[in-house]
Write an enzyme that holds these catalytic residues in place. Structure first.
Site, PDB file in Angstrom:
ATOM      1  N   HIS A   1      -4.212   0.762  18.483  1.00 45.22           N
ATOM      2  CA  HIS A   1      -3.090   1.689  18.343  1.00 45.22           C
ATOM      3  C   HIS A   1      -2.366   1.524  17.017  1.00 45.22           C
ATOM      4  CE1 HIS A   1      -2.977   2.096  23.037  1.00 45.22           C
ATOM      5  NE2 HIS A   1      -4.020   2.657  22.489  1.00 45.22           N
TER       6      HIS A   1
ATOM      7  N   CYS B   1       0.755   8.202   5.258  1.00 43.92           N
ATOM      8  CA  CYS B   1       1.184   9.566   4.960  1.00 43.92           C
ATOM      9  C   CYS B   1       0.371  10.525   5.829  1.00 43.92           C
ATOM     10  CB  CYS B   1       0.979   9.887   3.485  1.00 43.92           C
ATOM     11  SG  CYS B   1       1.303  11.635   3.128  1.00 43.92           S
TER      12      CYS B   1
HETATM   13 ZN   LIG Z   1       0.874  11.610   0.845  1.00 39.95          ZN
END
Ligand SMILES: [Zn+2]
Length: 247
Positions: free
Chosen positions: A122, A130
């Site tokens: 997990h 990002c």
């Molecule tokens: Zn990014």
């Protein structure tokens, strides 16, 4: 012979053990179990929103609350406990192939387990990813930006939305990580499931991979799991006592 003695003999004979660990191994370290009877999510369904990918992407207020929750997470103060250390001792005997963990707290590695043997199904709270370009940075750097007055820091590479490198509801597991976990489970001769309710898939399904490949299954968990009927041994005693005694 008691169930505990039998399990200890099996562990002593096993040559290729895979441990599957869940929240229960870290509660002694002060990290709450999110899904148990007294779990954070059980008591506060609103908190679930913070870990739902869709809500996180859609709502800046959810992201701001999430960054504060990360800043205040008990993981930063937590220390590994006797359960984590017992698995380090098992690795030193050369018979632990892998630790597959549902936890994001990094406590296995901090206890001394080899990072290359810990498969974090997990993800980890120690990194940030990002959601746009996939760039990964450290949580420490992101939390510094939060402390510096940016309540929802954006990706420095592409401006995209950043999130802890953990798997949220609505987000798929990393396929390579899952493949490693399945290969470990299918290749072990004993699967030791510790502190996991075995209700969250695909983690829980690893028990089936191991059992159908002929491995023994030992479950250490305070409450019953759906896999108790196929386990060779089920132990209900506290993990911090049972694991050192078993290993
Ligand atoms: Zn990014």
């Amino acid at each position: 012979m008691t169930v505990g003695q039998r399990a200890r003999d099996w562990l002593a004979e096993a040559r290729r053990v895979v441990a599957l660990t869940g929240a229960g191994i870290s509660t002694d370290s002060g990290i709450p179990d999110f899904r148990g009877p007294n779990g954070v999510w059980t008591r506060d369904p609103e908190a679930v929103k913070q870990v739902t990918l869709q809500a996180y992407l859609a709502d800046p207020a959810v992201r701001r609350r999430s960054w504060l929750a990360r800043r205040d997470h008990p993981v930063w103060q937590a220390q590994p406990n006797a359960g984590h250390r017992a698995l380090v001792d098992l690795e030193r005997t050369g018979r632990l192939d892998a630790i597959v963990t549902q936890n994001i707290d990094g406590l296995h590695q901090r206890a001394g387990s080899s990072p290359e043997r810990v498969i974090e199904l997990h993800g980890t709270l120690f990194e940030v990813a990002c959601l746009g370009c996939g760039d990964r940075t450290t949580m420490a750097a992101a939390l510094e930006r939060v402390a510096g007055g940016d309540p929802d820091p954006a990706c420095l590479a592409c401006g995209g939305i950043l999130k802890s490198a953990t798997i949220s509801f609505g987000q798929a597991l990393d396929p390579a990580t899952l493949r490693r976990a399945v290969a470990a489970a299918a290749g072990c001769d004993l699967l030791l499931a510790v502190g996991t309710s075995l209700t969250v898939h695909p983690a829980a399904g690893l028990v089936e991979y191991a059992a159908s490949a002929g491995a023994r299954v030992v479950i250490v968990n305070a409450s019953p799991t759906p896999y108790d009927p196929i386990a060779d041994a089920v132990l209900r005693e506290p993990i911090g006592q049972v694991l050192p005694a078993l290993l």
